[in-house]
Motif scaffolding. Structure first.
Motif, PDB file in Angstrom:
ATOM      1  N   UNK A 971       0.822  -1.207   0.000  1.00 23.96           N
ATOM      2  CA  UNK A 971       0.000   0.000   0.000  1.00 23.96           C
ATOM      3  C   UNK A 971       0.859   1.260   0.000  1.00 23.96           C
ATOM      4  N   UNK A 972       1.947   1.218   0.759  1.00 20.83           N
ATOM      5  CA  UNK A 972       2.847   2.370   0.800  1.00 20.83           C
ATOM      6  C   UNK A 972       3.457   2.637  -0.568  1.00 20.83           C
ATOM      7  N   UNK A 973       3.782   1.562  -1.280  1.00 22.08           N
ATOM      8  CA  UNK A 973       4.358   1.728  -2.621  1.00 22.08           C
ATOM      9  C   UNK A 973       3.332   2.348  -3.575  1.00 22.08           C
ATOM     10  N   UNK A 974       2.083   1.889  -3.488  1.00 24.46           N
ATOM     11  CA  UNK A 974       1.042   2.414  -4.385  1.00 24.46           C
ATOM     12  C   UNK A 974       0.721   3.873  -4.050  1.00 24.46           C
ATOM     13  N   UNK A 975       0.732   4.196  -2.766  1.00 22.68           N
ATOM     14  CA  UNK A 975       0.391   5.563  -2.344  1.00 22.68           C
ATOM     15  C   UNK A 975       1.492   6.546  -2.712  1.00 22.68           C
TER      16      UNK A 975
END
Length: 975
Positions: A971-975
């Protein structure tokens, strides 16, 4: 026995006489007297001994039977509303409940049959909450008394039937309950007490049936009624799963069922003029229902008995007539054949000769338009329409025959299509040959084509899958379209309209352009069925959208631009229907007016005043006697749709709408028409939300809204809360002077399970509208009340957290932590770790979830500044992560485009007649959620906070399970 006798012998004291007098007035022919009595009865319900008092009245033979019946209904409603804790503010005291449980069964046996019907339902309602615990004495008493009545001589079939009726009323919910350990434990307890006695009773009563042949018909009738209930209870107990004992003794039950299917007694048979089924048909229909259950759920166990059972059901069908008293048995039996035809044993129908017989001897005769149908078409149009359009004809011969055609097509589509195509051709030839009755042949042909063609669909969308072997458009052009042009038999015109409505998704835009003027013309047809079908078809066709990939939403097949030239003629004709005798409250016409106003949108502006004027006249008429809930709902939906589309586009129109609507709405409120007040409050809130400031009329309306009587009716509460929320947005200054009154409403709503959700909505609106300084002195007690409520009802948790999330959005996470610690030092960490972390993932509504997720991030940031235990951080991160994962790539239902919602407004079932003044949401008056973080993205906000957390306390994130850590990393990568 003693407790019941004591109740029966007691003389009526003053309180009992007062209640009896009130019950007498509640059935008075004058509405004023009835309303006053109903209000008094509501007050009686608040008294601790009300339940035992009304039961005493039921046993007093000097009280008229109709008054005692009213008392039985009152007792049933008292149980429904006030028996269970948390269902209302007032609950029947435990001591009174025990008195009722101790004496109710015996009391039941000493009252007339009409009262027993109501009491059996009341016992079932009590049993939902109190059976098997604490009413553990009920089942042994039922079994013992039923066995004594039906096994020990002299047999008392009347008493046995009454006791079995109680058992069935308790157990029948097993047919539709969701599976659970609690349910299965209850069924096991019932089986432990009842499975063996039930089989013995069944065998003994079967033997009595043979002996009853030589006795008066009344004896045989009572025996058959007992057998019907025994079969019903067998169904109840097998509905969830096949009990081992019943499986072991399946042979005895099935042999008994066969005997009952073969049973005949000319002395009990209905005459050809009877409309109600005789007692034998009722019993045999119940047996066939039981067989269908075993066919659909326990095919392997039932397989050895299938052929014999199918043969006897077939023989029953062949032996029936077209008389109405055979309808129940015929429809039940055809449904059984349909179940077999769609099962693994469908090969029983595979032979051409069998299919031919089914077509000629079962389907064809039962597809006919019967004399009773013609009489309904001419003399009882509303019932004809209700059965057909609304699908309430699920139990008609024609509907189940159509279902059987579709069932056979599932495995033998080509053979069945070929077979019926030839039959349809012969029917059309009969019609072409002419004759007074020839229209009946084409009527059957059209229905057979519909049955053959539909492979999938529903009432909202029409046919969605069709049989490719049927040339639908050719049949439409050759045989359906001509019936919509010129003077035709009204039955065939109605059939043609039904065909168009059913296959509306398969007809293209040019066809719509040909059809719509024809249907508008048919709105003036003298036959109620025809103009009603035309209104319904227009309304349904206006919901159809083109299939367009990537378009959200796709364009309408017949849109506002195409509708505009027809608008004046269409509205005139639809309102004209409401002026025709018999169609004054035509729900289909009103729904069509609503749909036209939605599709036309701003183009309705020139007609708005005339429409509102006509709607006001109709409202004034129905206020005198509101008996049609469906019609009245669409009346208010129409008003709401006009407000929504015209006031939104032209804010200056709000004053005009207010001037038009306030007088009739004030009449509704002054007359206290409970059926309409929830609707009025919704539209008032909708109008207020369109304003920039309060008008004098709204200022005058506000003070009465806080009076306690306004909040007594459950149906008023949701729209009143919404109206208060609208006042907060537009007229905050008015509310500020009455803030304590608003907070009193909040406290009252929070106190009960039925209304605590609405209290949370009100709390969120307070936080949205008021500055913290304006609320500061009330905040500690408000939050303390929330915490107390959470202790008694955890289910309100998501709604409380949703309101707290609004608080964080308005005033910050640090303010929330400070507030909790003011209530009790260290409380903030407890709340964050346990309450917020547990309930945040269950918050519903797209905007509420966004608010909660970002507020969770804000709280995490505040925790980083002030410090918190690691378990609190873990709980909050886990909650936020759960929300993001649940929402990722999934659009919530509340995020559906408004246009999609418009095509499916709230459906209202008015089939039962009468009213329960409950709240029903107006689709076109629905409020929109406020975005508390309009410039923020929830995933990015959470990612930013997590990055701070990683830098400050990396050990916290390492405490998450490995799977969650991986998901968080992604999720951190996508955000």
């Amino acid at each position: 026995q003693n407790s019941s006798d004591a109740v029966c012998r007691l003389a009526m004291d003053a309180s009992t006489q007062a209640l009896a007098q009130c019950l007498t007035q509640s059935i008075h022919h004058e509405m004023g007297a009835r309303k006053a009595a109903e209000a008094q009865l509501e007050q009686f319900k608040q008294q601790a001994g009300c339940a035992t008092t009304v039961l005493q009245i039921l046993t007093v033979e000097t009280v008229p039977l109709e008054v005692r019946q009213s008392g039985a209904v009152f007792f049933k409603n008292l149980v429904r509303q006030h028996w269970a804790p948390d269902e209302s503010a007032v609950t029947v005291p435990d001591a009174t409940k025990q008195q009722v449980r101790d004496g109710l069964l015996e009391l039941f046996l000493c009252v007339p049959g009409k009262i027993q019907l109501q009491l059996s339902e009341a016992i079932a309602l009590i049993a939902v909450h109190d059976f098997p615990q604490p009413w553990e004495a009920l089942l042994p008493a039922l079994v013992a008394q039923t066995t004594a009545a039906l096994v020990t001589a002299p047999k008392d079939y009347k008493k046995g039937r009454a006791l079995l009726q109680i058992a069935h009323s308790i157990f029948k919910r097993y047919r539709h309950e969701f599976k659970s350990d609690t349910l299965y434990s209850e069924i096991k307890l019932v089986l432990d007490h009842l499975q063996e006695p039930l089989l013995k009773l069944f065998g003994a009563t079967l033997a009595d049936l043979s002996a009853a042949a030589a006795q008066p018909p009344e004896i045989a009738k009572e025996v058959l009624q007992v057998l019907t209930l025994l079969v019903s209870i067998h169904f109840d107990l097998c509905a969830q799963d096949l009990p081992e004992y019943f499986e072991d003794h399946l042979k005895e039950w099935m042999e008994g069922f066969v005997l009952l299917l073969k049973y005949a007694n000319g002395r009990l048979a209905a005459s050809e003029d009877d409309t109600e089924p005789d007692v034998i048909s009722v019993l045999q229909a119940e047996v066939v229902e039981d067989l269908a259950l075993f066919m659909s759920k326990y095919e392997e166990e039932f397989q050895p008995f299938l052929n014999e059972a199918l043969g006897h059901v077939w023989n029953l069908l062949i032996g029936t007539s077209l008389a109405p008293h055979h309808d129940l048995l015929v429809t039940t039996s055809i449904r059984f054949l349909t179940t077999v035809s769609t099962s693994v044993h469908h090969a029983l129908f595979a032979q051409a000769e069998v299919l031919q017989n089914v077509c000629e001897k079962i389907i064809a005769p039962n597809m006919q338009l019967l004399q009773v149908d013609l009489e309904a078409f001419e003399d009882n149009a509303s019932e004809y329409v209700r059965r057909d359009i609304e699908g309430s004809d699920a139990d008609t011969r024609r509907r189940v025959s159509c279902d059987l055609v579709r069932g056979l097509c599932r495995h033998y589509e080509a053979q069945v299509t070929q077979l019926f195509s030839a039959y349809i051709g012969s029917l059309l030839q009969t019609f072409a040959a002419g004759g007074a009755e020839s229209f009946k042949a084409k009527d059957v042909a059209i229905y057979l084509v519909i049955a053959l063609t539909i492979k999938g669909g529903n009432a909202r969308l029409g046919a969605t899958q069709t049989n490719s072997l049927v040339d639908l458009l050719d049949f439409f052009n050759s045989h359906v379209l001509p019936e919509l042009q010129g003077e035709r038999h009204p039955v065939l015109v109605a059939d043609a309209i039904k065909f168009v409505s059913t296959f509306r998704a398969q007809l293209d835009r040019p066809t719509y352009e040909r059809l719509m003027p024809l249907l508008v013309g048919l709105l003036d047809h003298k036959d109620q069925v025809v103009h009603t079908y035309a209104a319904s078809a227009i309304e349904r066709m206006l919901t159809v959208r083109e299939v367009a990939a990537g378009a959200a939403p796709p364009p309408r097949r017949f849109d506002g631009a195409q509708l505009a030239p027809l608008l004046q003629q269409l509205l005139t004709a639809l309102f004209g229907i409401l002026a025709k005798p018999g169609s004054e409250e035509n729900a289909y016409a009103m729904r069509a007016i609503m749909r036209v106003s939605v599709v036309a949108g701003e183009a309705m502006a020139p007609y708005a005043n005339v429409c509102i004027g006509s709607l006001n006249s109709i409202l004034g008429r129905v206020c005198a006697n509101p008996t049609n809930p469906t019609f009245n709902h669409y009346l208010f939906e129409t008003v709401a749709s006009l407000v929504r589309y015209i006031c939104a586009a032209t804010p200056s129109a709000v004053d005009a709408f207010e001037a038009l609507l306030f007088p009739p709405f004030q009449t509704v409120l002054q007359m206290d028409i409970s059926e309409f007040t929830p609707y009025v409050f919704q539209v008032l809130a909708q109008l207020l939300e369109c304003r920039a400031s309060l008008s004098p009329a709204y200022e005058a309306l506000f003070p009465p809204l806080l009076t306690p009587t306004m909040w007594e009716r459950p149906g008023n509460i949701p729209p009143l809360v919404r109206l208060l929320c609208a006042y907060m947005r537009v007229g905050k200054a008015v509310l500020l002077s009455k803030l304590e009154g608003v907070l009193g409403v909040f406290q009252k709503l929070l106190a009960t399970k039925a209304t605590d959700v609405h209290a949370c909505r009100l709390l969120g609106a307070l936080f949205t509208s008021f500055d913290m300084g304006e609320l500061s002195r009330y905040l500690p007690p408000l939050f303390s009340l929330c915490l107390t409520r959470l202790q008694s009802n955890k289910k309100v948790g998501p709604h409380v957290v949703s309101a707290w999330a609004v608080f964080v959005a308005r005033y910050g996470g640090a303010a929330l932590r400070t507030l909790f610690d003011t209530i009790q030092p260290g409380l903030a960490n407890t709340i964050v770790g346990r309450v917020w972390g547990e309930h945040a993932p269950s918050v519903s509504g797209a905007m509420s979830r966004k608010t909660t997720l970002i507020s969770t991030s804000r709280l995490l940031a505040a925790m980083l500044e002030t410090g918190a235990p690691s378990e609190s951080f873990v709980a909050m991160v886990h909650a936020a992560l759960a929300m993001l994962l649940a929402d990722h790539g999934v659009r919530s239902a509340s995020e559906a485009p408004a246009e999609e919602e418009e095509d499916a407004p709230q459906e209202i079932d008015g089939s039962a007649g009468g009213y329960a003044a409950a709240y029903v949401q107006l689709s076109f008056a629905a409020t929109t959620e406020t975005d508390m973080y309009p410039s923020e993205d929830s995933a990015r906000a959470f990612a930013a906070t997590v990055k701070q957390l990683l830098a400050a306390q990396p050990a916290v994130l390492q405490a998450l399970p490995a799977e969650k850590q991986q998901q968080l990393h992604e999720l951190l990568q996508r955000a």
